[in-house]
Scaffold this motif. Structure first.
Motif, PDB file in Angstrom:
ATOM      1  N   ILE A 171     130.981  17.199  69.912  1.00 23.43           N
ATOM      2  CA  ILE A 171     130.650  17.156  71.194  1.00 23.43           C
ATOM      3  C   ILE A 171     129.184  18.178  71.101  1.00 23.43           C
ATOM      4  O   ILE A 171     129.482  19.459  71.085  1.00 23.43           O
ATOM      5  CB  ILE A 171     131.432  17.454  72.428  1.00 23.43           C
ATOM      6  N   THR A 172     127.924  17.575  71.148  1.00 18.82           N
ATOM      7  CA  THR A 172     126.793  18.539  71.390  1.00 18.82           C
ATOM      8  C   THR A 172     126.179  18.507  72.734  1.00 18.82           C
ATOM      9  O   THR A 172     125.598  19.573  72.965  1.00 18.82           O
ATOM     10  CB  THR A 172     125.730  17.790  70.323  1.00 18.82           C
ATOM     11  N   GLY A 173     126.499  17.663  73.760  1.00 17.57           N
ATOM     12  CA  GLY A 173     125.888  17.821  75.065  1.00 17.57           C
ATOM     13  C   GLY A 173     124.628  17.061  74.968  1.00 17.57           C
ATOM     14  O   GLY A 173     124.082  16.770  73.986  1.00 17.57           O
ATOM     15  N   LYS A 174     124.068  16.574  75.992  1.00 18.66           N
ATOM     16  CA  LYS A 174     122.770  15.799  76.059  1.00 18.66           C
ATOM     17  C   LYS A 174     121.658  16.551  76.213  1.00 18.66           C
ATOM     18  O   LYS A 174     120.519  16.051  76.125  1.00 18.66           O
ATOM     19  CB  LYS A 174     123.073  14.745  77.217  1.00 18.66           C
ATOM     20  N   GLY A 175     121.811  18.007  76.641  1.00 23.14           N
ATOM     21  CA  GLY A 175     120.769  18.848  76.505  1.00 23.14           C
ATOM     22  C   GLY A 175     120.202  19.427  77.873  1.00 23.14           C
ATOM     23  O   GLY A 175     121.127  18.937  78.820  1.00 23.14           O
ATOM     24  N   SER A 176     119.210  19.925  77.910  1.00 20.77           N
ATOM     25  CA  SER A 176     118.720  20.485  79.397  1.00 20.77           C
ATOM     26  C   SER A 176     118.308  19.388  80.285  1.00 20.77           C
ATOM     27  O   SER A 176     118.211  18.039  79.907  1.00 20.77           O
ATOM     28  CB  SER A 176     117.397  21.187  79.034  1.00 20.77           C
ATOM     29  N   SER A 177     118.490  19.733  81.642  1.00 20.50           N
ATOM     30  CA  SER A 177     118.468  18.772  82.547  1.00 20.50           C
ATOM     31  C   SER A 177     116.869  18.453  82.985  1.00 20.50           C
ATOM     32  O   SER A 177     116.378  17.661  83.879  1.00 20.50           O
ATOM     33  CB  SER A 177     119.015  19.257  83.927  1.00 20.50           C
ATOM     34  N   SER A 178     116.046  19.080  82.227  1.00 29.21           N
ATOM     35  CA  SER A 178     114.470  18.934  82.300  1.00 29.21           C
ATOM     36  C   SER A 178     113.940  17.771  81.729  1.00 29.21           C
ATOM     37  O   SER A 178     112.724  17.488  81.829  1.00 29.21           O
ATOM     38  CB  SER A 178     113.802  20.219  81.886  1.00 29.21           C
ATOM     39  N   GLY A 179     114.805  17.109  81.147  1.00 25.38           N
ATOM     40  CA  GLY A 179     114.391  15.600  80.664  1.00 25.38           C
ATOM     41  C   GLY A 179     114.132  15.808  79.066  1.00 25.38           C
ATOM     42  O   GLY A 179     114.186  14.643  78.591  1.00 25.38           O
ATOM     43  N   GLY A 180     114.160  16.771  78.305  1.00 24.35           N
ATOM     44  CA  GLY A 180     114.066  16.726  77.218  1.00 24.35           C
ATOM     45  C   GLY A 180     115.372  16.727  76.391  1.00 24.35           C
ATOM     46  O   GLY A 180     116.386  16.820  76.871  1.00 24.35           O
ATOM     47  N   ASP A 181     115.142  16.388  74.972  1.00 25.51           N
ATOM     48  CA  ASP A 181     116.333  16.261  74.341  1.00 25.51           C
ATOM     49  C   ASP A 181     117.146  17.720  74.082  1.00 25.51           C
ATOM     50  O   ASP A 181     116.272  18.480  73.920  1.00 25.51           O
ATOM     51  CB  ASP A 181     116.045  15.569  72.833  1.00 25.51           C
ATOM     52  N   GLY A 182     118.414  17.679  73.984  1.00 23.58           N
ATOM     53  CA  GLY A 182     118.851  19.060  73.699  1.00 23.58           C
ATOM     54  C   GLY A 182     118.689  19.591  72.301  1.00 23.58           C
ATOM     55  O   GLY A 182     118.606  18.762  71.313  1.00 23.58           O
ATOM     56  N   VAL A 183     118.753  20.560  71.955  1.00 23.51           N
ATOM     57  CA  VAL A 183     118.654  21.241  70.685  1.00 23.51           C
ATOM     58  C   VAL A 183     119.737  20.785  69.614  1.00 23.51           C
ATOM     59  O   VAL A 183     119.358  20.449  68.453  1.00 23.51           O
ATOM     60  CB  VAL A 183     118.214  22.703  70.585  1.00 23.51           C
ATOM     61  N   LEU A 184     120.862  21.227  70.395  1.00 23.78           N
ATOM     62  CA  LEU A 184     122.226  20.774  69.349  1.00 23.78           C
ATOM     63  C   LEU A 184     122.112  19.043  69.153  1.00 23.78           C
ATOM     64  O   LEU A 184     122.618  18.713  68.102  1.00 23.78           O
ATOM     65  CB  LEU A 184     123.405  21.337  69.636  1.00 23.78           C
ATOM     66  N   ARG A 185     121.745  18.218  70.146  1.00 23.86           N
ATOM     67  CA  ARG A 185     121.910  17.000  69.921  1.00 23.86           C
ATOM     68  C   ARG A 185     120.884  16.361  69.024  1.00 23.86           C
ATOM     69  O   ARG A 185     121.236  15.665  68.423  1.00 23.86           O
ATOM     70  CB  ARG A 185     121.536  16.393  71.658  1.00 23.86           C
ATOM     71  N   ARG A 186     119.835  17.132  68.949  1.00 24.81           N
ATOM     72  CA  ARG A 186     118.808  16.648  67.688  1.00 24.81           C
ATOM     73  C   ARG A 186     119.240  17.334  66.466  1.00 24.81           C
ATOM     74  O   ARG A 186     119.114  16.693  65.414  1.00 24.81           O
ATOM     75  CB  ARG A 186     117.340  17.120  67.920  1.00 24.81           C
ATOM     76  N   SER A 187     119.517  18.528  66.447  1.00 24.83           N
ATOM     77  CA  SER A 187     120.073  19.315  65.202  1.00 24.83           C
ATOM     78  C   SER A 187     121.275  18.852  64.461  1.00 24.83           C
ATOM     79  O   SER A 187     121.281  18.779  62.918  1.00 24.83           O
ATOM     80  CB  SER A 187     120.085  20.756  65.506  1.00 24.83           C
ATOM     81  N   VAL A 188     122.371  18.666  65.132  1.00 26.08           N
ATOM     82  CA  VAL A 188     123.571  18.108  64.534  1.00 26.08           C
ATOM     83  C   VAL A 188     123.645  17.129  63.667  1.00 26.08           C
ATOM     84  O   VAL A 188     124.026  17.142  62.365  1.00 26.08           O
ATOM     85  CB  VAL A 188     124.826  18.154  65.393  1.00 26.08           C
ATOM     86  N   PRO A 189     122.969  15.933  63.899  1.00 27.40           N
ATOM     87  CA  PRO A 189     122.895  15.010  62.791  1.00 27.40           C
ATOM     88  C   PRO A 189     122.051  15.246  61.766  1.00 27.40           C
ATOM     89  O   PRO A 189     122.470  14.866  60.519  1.00 27.40           O
ATOM     90  CB  PRO A 189     122.178  13.784  63.575  1.00 27.40           C
ATOM     91  N   ALA A 190     121.107  16.190  61.831  1.00 24.58           N
ATOM     92  CA  ALA A 190     120.083  16.413  60.853  1.00 24.58           C
ATOM     93  C   ALA A 190     121.167  17.332  59.735  1.00 24.58           C
ATOM     94  O   ALA A 190     121.193  17.575  58.725  1.00 24.58           O
ATOM     95  CB  ALA A 190     118.960  17.209  61.318  1.00 24.58           C
ATOM     96  N   TRP A 191     121.876  18.198  60.575  1.00 18.53           N
ATOM     97  CA  TRP A 191     122.889  19.202  59.561  1.00 18.53           C
ATOM     98  C   TRP A 191     123.881  18.593  58.830  1.00 18.53           C
ATOM     99  O   TRP A 191     124.372  18.792  57.714  1.00 18.53           O
ATOM    100  CB  TRP A 191     123.570  20.389  60.571  1.00 18.53           C
ATOM    101  N   LEU A 192     124.433  17.341  59.660  1.00 18.91           N
ATOM    102  CA  LEU A 192     125.337  16.659  58.599  1.00 18.91           C
ATOM    103  C   LEU A 192     124.956  15.781  57.434  1.00 18.91           C
ATOM    104  O   LEU A 192     125.624  15.387  56.507  1.00 18.91           O
ATOM    105  CB  LEU A 192     126.040  15.544  59.694  1.00 18.91           C
ATOM    106  N   ALA A 193     123.456  15.755  57.253  1.00 26.47           N
ATOM    107  CA  ALA A 193     122.855  15.207  56.173  1.00 26.47           C
ATOM    108  C   ALA A 193     122.645  16.218  55.151  1.00 26.47           C
ATOM    109  O   ALA A 193     122.024  15.906  53.982  1.00 26.47           O
ATOM    110  CB  ALA A 193     121.693  14.440  56.804  1.00 26.47           C
ATOM    111  N   THR A 194     122.806  17.588  55.498  1.00 25.32           N
ATOM    112  CA  THR A 194     122.353  18.659  54.531  1.00 25.32           C
ATOM    113  C   THR A 194     123.476  18.707  53.426  1.00 25.32           C
ATOM    114  O   THR A 194     124.534  18.204  53.517  1.00 25.32           O
ATOM    115  CB  THR A 194     122.165  20.060  55.226  1.00 25.32           C
ATOM    116  N   ALA A 195     123.013  19.305  52.366  1.00 23.29           N
ATOM    117  CA  ALA A 195     123.972  19.677  51.143  1.00 23.29           C
ATOM    118  C   ALA A 195     125.256  20.118  51.760  1.00 23.29           C
ATOM    119  O   ALA A 195     126.213  19.897  50.968  1.00 23.29           O
ATOM    120  CB  ALA A 195     123.290  20.606  50.045  1.00 23.29           C
ATOM    121  N   PRO A 196     125.480  21.325  52.416  1.00 21.80           N
ATOM    122  CA  PRO A 196     126.491  22.026  52.628  1.00 21.80           C
ATOM    123  C   PRO A 196     127.934  20.798  53.115  1.00 21.80           C
ATOM    124  O   PRO A 196     128.722  21.100  53.205  1.00 21.80           O
ATOM    125  CB  PRO A 196     126.430  22.893  53.581  1.00 21.80           C
TER     126      PRO A 196
END
Length: 181
Positions: free
Chosen positions: A126-151
């Motif tokens: 669960i990452t959350g949907k991000g800030s209520s100001s309409g932008g994507d959340g940082v974790l929402r964007r980052s976690v899928p990218a992290w899952l594709a990294t070498a570790p």
């Protein structure tokens, strides 16, 4: 009989406890106890890939067999539908709300490592949907990218956004790789 006898705190519990302990005031005449914090892996170290070595001449060394790459694919639709309908069990879940990127990264890595070691197959992140100001959340964007990294590649087989009742675009179904015998 004490149910917690012999159990140690998980990484998730340690992070939560350190957040709570920072807000507590010590009793009169006592100082804050010093507890060493676990050393999280920095995102820069985890995201940096090793640079390839310069190519050697063919005569100087025999051909080296390259290890199989662990390519990550999207979760297939039938599996996604079974997870959403509850026909496949979600064997673990981790909530990254309110954590910094470094805290979230280390918690996610330790959670997935433990889940893989315990031979879990499907987990919910669960990452959350991000800030209520309409932008994507940082974790929402980052976690899928992290899952594709070498570790994470040896642990994660695939991932996909969760069904609405499991958090929708603010959560991910993650399929873990099977342990090698």
């Amino acid at each position: 009989m004490n149910r917690r006898a012999g159990r140690t705190l998980t990484e998730e519990d340690r992070i939560l406890w350190s957040q709570v302990a920072r807000t507590a005031r010590p009793l009169k005449g006592r100082a804050h106890p010093t507890v060493p914090e676990p050393q999280p892996v920095s995102m820069a170290e985890a995201l940096s890939e090793a640079r390839p070595e310069p190519a050697k001449s063919a005569a100087s060394s025999p051909p080296v067999s390259r290890p199989k790459t662990l390519a990550q694919s999207a979760l297939d639709q039938p599996t996604h539908d079974k997870l959403a309908a509850g026909r496949l069990p979600i064997q673990g879940r981790v909530d990254l709300h309110g954590l910094t990127q470094d805290e979230a990264y280390s918690l996610l890595f330790s959670f997935l490592h433990r889940a893989h070691a315990n031979e879990m197959r499907y987990v919910l992140v669960i990452t959350g949907k991000g800030s209520s100001s309409g932008g994507d959340g940082v974790l929402r964007r980052s976690v899928p990218a992290w899952l594709a990294t070498a570790p994470f590649r040896p642990l994660v087989s695939s991932h996909h956004h969760a069904a609405r009742h499991h958090g929708g675009s603010g959560a991910l179904y993650v399929r873990l790789r099977r342990k090698k015998p």
